[in-house]
Structures are given as C-alpha cells and as structure tokens.
Motif scaffolding. Structure first.
Motif, PDB file in Angstrom:
ATOM      1  N   SER A 137      -0.459   6.126   2.324  1.00 23.95           N
ATOM      2  CA  SER A 137      -1.446   6.158   3.408  1.00 23.95           C
ATOM      3  C   SER A 137      -1.228   7.378   4.277  1.00 23.95           C
ATOM      4  N   CYS A 153      -4.463   6.140  -6.234  1.00 27.00           N
ATOM      5  CA  CYS A 153      -5.323   5.859  -5.075  1.00 27.00           C
ATOM      6  C   CYS A 153      -6.771   5.992  -5.532  1.00 27.00           C
ATOM      7  N   THR A 171      -4.089   3.526  -0.361  1.00 26.00           N
ATOM      8  CA  THR A 171      -5.410   3.787   0.208  1.00 26.00           C
ATOM      9  C   THR A 171      -5.562   5.224   0.685  1.00 26.00           C
ATOM     10  N   ASP A 172      -4.495   6.013   0.642  1.00 27.86           N
ATOM     11  CA  ASP A 172      -4.516   7.467   0.829  1.00 27.86           C
ATOM     12  C   ASP A 172      -5.322   7.892   2.066  1.00 27.86           C
ATOM     13  N   ASN A 229       0.882  -1.170   0.000  1.00 29.42           N
ATOM     14  CA  ASN A 229       0.000   0.000   0.000  1.00 29.42           C
ATOM     15  C   ASN A 229       0.919   1.220   0.000  1.00 29.42           C
ATOM     16  N   GLU A 240      -9.315  -1.034  -4.515  1.00 28.36           N
ATOM     17  CA  GLU A 240      -8.509  -0.078  -5.282  1.00 28.36           C
ATOM     18  C   GLU A 240      -8.322  -0.545  -6.718  1.00 28.36           C
TER      19      GLU A 240
END
Length: 451
Positions: A56, A290, A318-319, A53, A329
């Motif tokens: 984030s 994202c 996933t920001d 990821n 996503e």
C-alpha cells in the motif's frame, strides 16, 4: 474472555461447523468445533481469517480517480506518475495521517486486517528532512492505531532518479535520502510503531531505478530479519532501461545479485521470462501482485499460471488504493488470467477445484509471509478475523468453498459484516466503528488539498 461463535468457520484444516473462538489478550486462546452456542457467546454466521494487504501507498488514496482524464499524449504509468508528484506538492503530515486513516478503515471494511505500508513519503514539501526524520512514519503509525489495522511498516530507500544511476527529478524530492539517513528512518520507524500491537518493521529498497545493488547490500542488515520488499519489472520501459544500463533484466538482476529468499517480496514482477518465472518461484520469495492497480495503470499481466505451477507464492496488495477491496483484487487477478489465456478457473487443480478457495488460500499464506506474520484461525494466533453476512444475496444457500466463490465473484456489494483485529471489534454492520469521524477528517483534508 470474549467468546465468538460462528455457524461456519474456515480453519487451517478446512471448513468447520458450529465453531467457538475464545479470545484472550488479543489472541485466539482456544478453538472448538461442533459445539452449541452458549448464552455468553457473541453469535455470527461465517468466519474467515483476515487477509494481509501486502502493498500500500496510503497517501495515494487521496488522488484516486484524479488521473482518469487523458493528457495531451498517450497516457501511461509514467504520465500517471506526474499526476502523483503534483498531488504530493501540498501534502502535510496531518494530511497524510488523515488520508491513511481513510484508506486503512476501508481496508478493514474490505476484509484486510494487516497492511504492508511501502512508505516512501519521507521529506517536507521542499525536500528537506523533517526535524524528526521519521515524522511521516509516526503519522502512518497514528493512522494504524486510530483504525486498529495491524501494520507492517516498510520504510523505503530511494536514492536515485533512474538507472545509471540518474539524478532525481523535482517530483522525487520528498522520497530521497542517503544510506545514513535511511538508517535513521528505520530506527525512527521502529520507534513510531512501538505503541502498536503486533507491528512489524522491514525495509524496502524502492526499485533498481532508485537503489543500486550496492545500495541494497549496504542497507540489508537494517532489516534485522524482517521483510524486504522491492518494486521490480512493473513496466516494459523499466525492463528496457535496466537491460540498457546493467545488461540484465530487473528480476534477473535481483536473483543473480541479491540474496532473494523467503523474506523477500517482489512487487508486481509483471514482465518475466519463463526462466525468471521459474527462478523466482524457486527462490521462496513472494510475488506481490496488485491486480486492480496494475490494470488501472496498464502495467500488463503477471504470468500467474506458470508461476503457480512452478510452486511460486503470491499475495495481494492495493498499491495505489484507487479501489480498495480484497475480493476486487482476487477477482481481477483471476479475470486477467482468463482474458489472457482464454480459459476459466485458471488457478484451480484437482485438490482445490474452487477458484475462490484457491485464490483465498494463496493470498492468505503469501500475504502473511510477505508481511512477516503467521496466518489462520488457530490457537495462539492473533484474533484477526472477518465475519461474512450469510444473508447477503451472493452467499445465501451456500456453504464451504462456495461462500468464497460467492464473495469474490458474485457480490455487487461487500458481504463483510464484522471484523476483529487482535480481538478488538473494528468493523460492525459493514462499517468501521469510527467511520463518521475518519470520513469527516478525510473530507476536510481533501477539501483543502484539492481546492
């Protein structure tokens, strides 16, 4: 040495049957395919590598859903940002740790085994540095240690409130710092993650709004060969303000004025010209996409087909953590392309006709590159793997790439059954091994923050 046996596993060379992975000291010591299970083997159905990821903001998990009520004006990214600023007003280091742990546990449950934390929450609530300048980085590291997720920490340099540069506004007080202060933050970040297995530290100039090209040049040596991440061209207004202030567009500015190469990850890069698309692809950098957050904020759609055709690399993040899911996503990414281009199976080609496999492979490679680690289930690699449930309705009677197609496009609930990080089981039966404790702390934290 633990031995994990899988009916089917996605190895670097493709799908293999009857696979045994031998784990030693957190790494895959040996891979054997076409072998019968032994009495000591822990048996599972389907194994795939854990995904990275790459982007984030962990603290934002605590405000997920709070910005879905319309204000007095038309809502945009910029009105969402005001909600985020208000949420931060009461957040303590203990709160940040509890919210991050919840986010990281959910990431593991969703099939992510490493997170790139774009860490810009540095200061106390009044904007002054903590006695330990990297206090918040230590909290992020504690959340990663508690959940077991691998961490690439990306301390953020944030010096200005906008192009010009403009002075910062009140809501940005917890992010701000000087070049010298940033050096102390990076050093503190390295101390914070020293207790974590496989941790990586890079740097992240927040954006050209918050860091000038001179700032970026000055802080680049602090990366010490690690990843360099930056937000770029997420919003149309951002592009317009960059052109007004600098005479060039954000991605164009970076490609012309910074040493963008394979260590770099440009987050979002949503609004590109065809020339920028080609040049970004040729730079070797990763586009950090994202799609769920970009859809939630109304950012726009990245020109992924043209970028991929030019050889561009991408990964997923996933920001804002408004919804945490690897499959979510990837699905959103493909569906946005379909809606934009009015075609199906956009990212496939003759060599890889499965959309699920094409998406998964690209996100696996691009995410690992962006976070400064290798990827894949092979001898010598970290034992970061995900077991999918072969009895899940979306996966039954499927094999090979059809398993990824089923997971990404047809699963109403997650088929992730178990996850190992560095050989340690962190998810079992679809839940994090400390799901109850992490959730209880998160509930108590939100009860106080939102009272």
């Amino acid at each position: 040495m633990p031995q994990l046996w899988f009916r089917s596993a996605l190895l670097p060379g493709g799908w293999a049957r009857d696979v045994r992975l031998t784990v030693e000291a957190g790494r895959i010591a040996a891979v054997a395919a076409g072998v019968a299970p032994e009495a000591a083997d822990e048996r599972h159905g389907i194994a795939v590598p854990g995904l990275s990821n790459l982007h984030s903001h962990a603290f934002q998990r605590g405000m997920a859903g709070l910005a879905e009520t319309r204000g007095p004006e038309r809502d945009t990214f910029w009105t969402w940002r005001e909600v985020m600023y208000r949420f931060l007003d009461r957040l303590t280091p203990e709160d940040n740790e509890a919210v991050a742990a919840m986010a990281y546990a959910e990431m593991l449950e969703a099939g992510f085994t490493r997170v790139g934390e774009f860490h810009y929450l540095h200061n106390d609530r009044d904007g002054t540095p903590y006695a330990e300048p990297a206090e918040m980085a230590f909290r992020i590291a504690a959340a990663a240690q508690a959940t077991g997720i691998a961490l690439t920490l990306l301390p953020v340099f944030y010096a200005h409130g906008g192009f010009g540069p403009r002075p910062a506004v009140h809501g940005q007080r917890r992010f701000l710092g000087s070049r010298d202060g940033f050096a102390r933050l990076v050093e503190g970040g390295r101390r914070a993650v020293a207790v974590l297995d496989g941790a990586v530290v890079g740097i992240a100039p927040h954006s050209l709004r918050a860091a000038t090209l001179d700032d970026i040049a000055a802080i680049l040596p602090l990366a010490a060969g690690g990843p360099v991440h930056i937000h770029a061209a997420e919003q149309v207004l951002e592009v317009e303000e960059c052109v007004a202030a600098l005479g060039t567009r954000p991605v164009e500015t970076l490609l012309d004025g910074a040493p963008v190469d394979s260590r770099w990850c440009l987050i979002h890069a949503t609004h590109l010209t065809p020339d920028e698309t080609r040049r970004l692809a040729q730079s070797g950098a990763v586009a950090g996409l994202c799609p769920v957050t970009e859809g939630n904020l109304g950012d726009g759609i990245f020109p992924l087909e043209a970028y991929a055709e030019a050889g561009g690399r991408f990964g997923i993040g996933t920001d804002s953590n408004v919804l945490i899911g690897a499959a979510d996503e990837l699905r959103m990414m493909e569906y946005a392309q379909r809606l934009s281009l009015r075609r199906r199976n956009v990212l496939t080609g003759p060599a890889s006709p499965s959309t699920g496999r094409a998406l998964f492979d690209a996100a696996l490679a691009g995410g690992a590159q962006a976070l400064g680690v290798p990827a894949g289930l092979e001898a010598g690699a970290a034992a970061d793997l995900v077991a999918l449930d072969p009895d899940h309705p979306a996966l039954v009677e499927r094999d090979g790439d059809a398993l990824l197609d089923g997971w990404i496009f047809a699963a109403r609930s997650s088929p992730v059954l178990a996850v190992w990080r560095a050989g340690r089981p962190v998810v079992a039966g679809g839940r994090h091994v400390d799901h109850a404790g992490i959730t209880a702390r998160y509930r108590a934290t939100l009860a106080r923050l939102l009272a």
